[in-house]
Every structure is written in C-alpha cells, then in structure tokens.
Scaffold this active site. Structure first.
Site, PDB file in Angstrom:
ATOM      1  N   ILE A   9       0.823  -1.202   0.000  1.00 33.51           N
ATOM      2  CA  ILE A   9       0.000   0.000   0.000  1.00 33.51           C
ATOM      3  C   ILE A   9       0.860   1.256   0.000  1.00 33.51           C
ATOM      4  O   ILE A   9       0.580   2.221  -0.719  1.00 33.51           O
ATOM      5  CB  ILE A   9      -0.948   0.006   1.211  1.00 33.51           C
ATOM      6  N   TYR A  53      -4.128  -7.975  16.196  1.00 33.76           N
ATOM      7  CA  TYR A  53      -4.182  -7.048  15.060  1.00 33.76           C
ATOM      8  C   TYR A  53      -5.468  -6.228  15.102  1.00 33.76           C
ATOM      9  O   TYR A  53      -5.440  -5.006  14.921  1.00 33.76           O
ATOM     10  CB  TYR A  53      -4.094  -7.834  13.751  1.00 33.76           C
ATOM     11  N   VAL A 106       9.449   3.430  12.698  1.00 36.54           N
ATOM     12  CA  VAL A 106       8.311   4.188  13.226  1.00 36.54           C
ATOM     13  C   VAL A 106       8.132   4.018  14.729  1.00 36.54           C
ATOM     14  O   VAL A 106       7.408   4.788  15.360  1.00 36.54           O
ATOM     15  CB  VAL A 106       6.992   3.818  12.503  1.00 36.54           C
ATOM     16  N   LYS A 131      -5.766  -2.058  15.370  1.00 33.84           N
ATOM     17  CA  LYS A 131      -6.442  -1.180  14.420  1.00 33.84           C
ATOM     18  C   LYS A 131      -7.611  -0.443  15.067  1.00 33.84           C
ATOM     19  O   LYS A 131      -7.922   0.700  14.712  1.00 33.84           O
ATOM     20  CB  LYS A 131      -6.903  -1.989  13.206  1.00 33.84           C
TER      21      LYS A 131
END
Length: 283
Positions: free
Chosen positions: A19, A152, A61, A156
């Site tokens: 992405i 996960y 990050v 999110k």
C-alpha cells in the site's frame, strides 16, 4: 487543504512495498513531492526508484528519534510537510494462545505506537503553521472481529480511536485528520489466506487512490471498498448471534486460522514477527 496536489510535500511510512509504495506512485503521478521511509534499505531503494519519489530514507516508526530525523530531512530537502501518511503496519496471524508475547508487543509497537509517534512528530510541525493533514491507514478489522487476528484487530481499533480523538482535539488547529479503513488487501500482509466469501480482497492501488482523494478533499473516514464497508457497518445493527452464525456458515472464521497456507506465508511471517529484517513495509 483542498484542491490540487501539485507541489504538496507528502511523507509516507512503510513505503517500500504494498500500500505504501502504491500510494507513493499515485501521489507522484498527481504532482506531489513524495518522501517514503522504511526500515528495509534494499526494498526501500528499489521501491523509491520504481515510484520515482523525491526522497527516501531509513525510518523506524517505533523510535521517536528516527521519526523526527526522517521528517526533519524531508522538510530540509523538500519543504514543510503538508501530509503524513501513517501506513506502516504488520499482521501476523494465528491462534491467540500460540502468539508469543513478544509478537503481540511488536504488533502494538508498529501498528499503534508508530501511528502515535508519527502523528505527534507531524503535529509539532503542522500546528504552528496552522495547516497540515495526517492520514492513517487503519483497517475494517478495527471495526469488526476476525478470529486469528485478535491482537491485530485490537491495534487497528486503537488507531481508529486515537485518530478520532486527535481530530476532535485539534479541530480548530487547521490540521486535518483522516482514516482509511481497507478491507483485506492483496499484498504480502494477506499472503497465504483465501478471500472472505463474497468479498474479494482490495488491491493496493484502490487504497492509493482513496488516499489521493482524501488529500485532495479531506474527510474523517473512508472504507475501501465501500461494499465491504457497508457490510461491516450493518453488523452493528445485527443481533450478535446471527452475525456470528453467518460468519461460521460461510467459513470466514477459519480464514486466518485453519485455512492459512503456512508455506506461502512463511517469508512474511518471519519478517512480521522479527525473525528477519524489515517488518514495517509489509502492508
């Protein structure tokens, strides 16, 4: 911050693959000045060349110093950052009881703390200028449940809540906040998994075009594809037992458990779990 992307400075995390790389290509094509960051030096250099981005550099990050250094370089060489795209993320799959604690922490570090760290770093630059836009790639998994993806899904969901709260907190600052919630996307992240019945995986280019549209005309949230988004939203109004029965009936509860092709997924899982280099460009 609406209108043409010509000359806008846009930084993308996890930009070496999937992405992130597709988004870089789309934004460059739209006239933006694009910088991509990633921890995988080899994939980053190859991706930067293929997308013809204006700058690329090392970025972890999970490390505030690394994020600040990356954005400092972007501003020094390209100009003030107009848009940050928080894209870096990982998705190891499997039964919760088989998930090592270190992997759970890694998911939260990259997927959640990476977004928090990046957003703070961007806000320190954008708020004094009273302009900017933070786009965070979350997932519809943050609005629903998926057995085999418990941590996960939690990560999110956290990104969604964090971004919504930040948007309200800074509503008068001139800085925009947007969430992109893809359905499962046809990248390495979903390698070795089959489609959910009646809902094909999205393509990276679909997400990339959604980001382009959001940068041109900011909105708080967009789900891609819209058809999958409508189904996920409709589940809120469905009796819980009925929704779970339908999921079981179509076998969707095994997609990230028993139906996974472990061999096809092995290279991705090794990276995502920290057993090889470069976890963050794995979307």
């Amino acid at each position: 911050m609406t209108g043409s992307l010509q000359g806008r400075v846009i930084a993308i995390t996890g930009g070496a693959r999937g992405i992130g790389l597709a988004t870089a290509r789309a934004l460059v094509a739209a006239g933006a000045r694009v910088a991509i960051g990633d921890v995988d030096a080899d994939a980053l250099a190859a991706g930067a060349e293929s997308a013809r981005v204006h700058l690329y550099g090392a970025l972890d990050v999970t490390d505030p110093a690394s994020f600040d250094a990356f954005l400092d370089r972007v501003e020094r060489e390209l100009g003030p950052v107009d848009v940050l795209v928080n894209n870096a993320g990982i998705m190891p799959v499997g039964a919760l009881t088989d998930e090592p604690d270190a992997v759970a922490r890694r998911i939260m570090d990259v997927n959640v703390h990476g977004v928090i760290i990046g957003t703070k770093s961007a806000l320190h630059r954008m708020v004094p200028r009273r302009r900017g836009h933070v786009v965070s790639i979350a997932s519809m998994a943050g609005e629903t449940v998926a057995p085999g993806l418990a941590t996960y899904c939690a990560s999110k969901s956290a990104v969604i809540a964090f971004t919504e709260a930040a948007r309200v907190e800074y509503r008068s600052s001139g800085v925009e906040f947007s969430l992109v919630l893809p359905w499962f996307v046809n990248t390495e992240l979903t390698a070795g998994t089959r489609d959910v019945p009646f809902m094909k995986k999205a393509e990276p280019e679909d997400i990339a075009q959604a980001v382009v549209r959001l940068v041109e005309k900011p909105r708080p949230k967009v789900r891609i594809p819209a058809s999958a988004g409508a189904i996920v939203v409709s589940q809120r109004f469905m009796p819980r037992r009925l929704g779970e029965f339908v999921s079981r009936r179509f076998g969707s509860e095994q997609i990230f458990l028993g139906d996974v092709d472990a061999e096809r997924r092995r290279a991705y899982e090794d990276r995502a779990r920290g057993q090889s280099s470069a976890p963050e460009s794995t979307r």
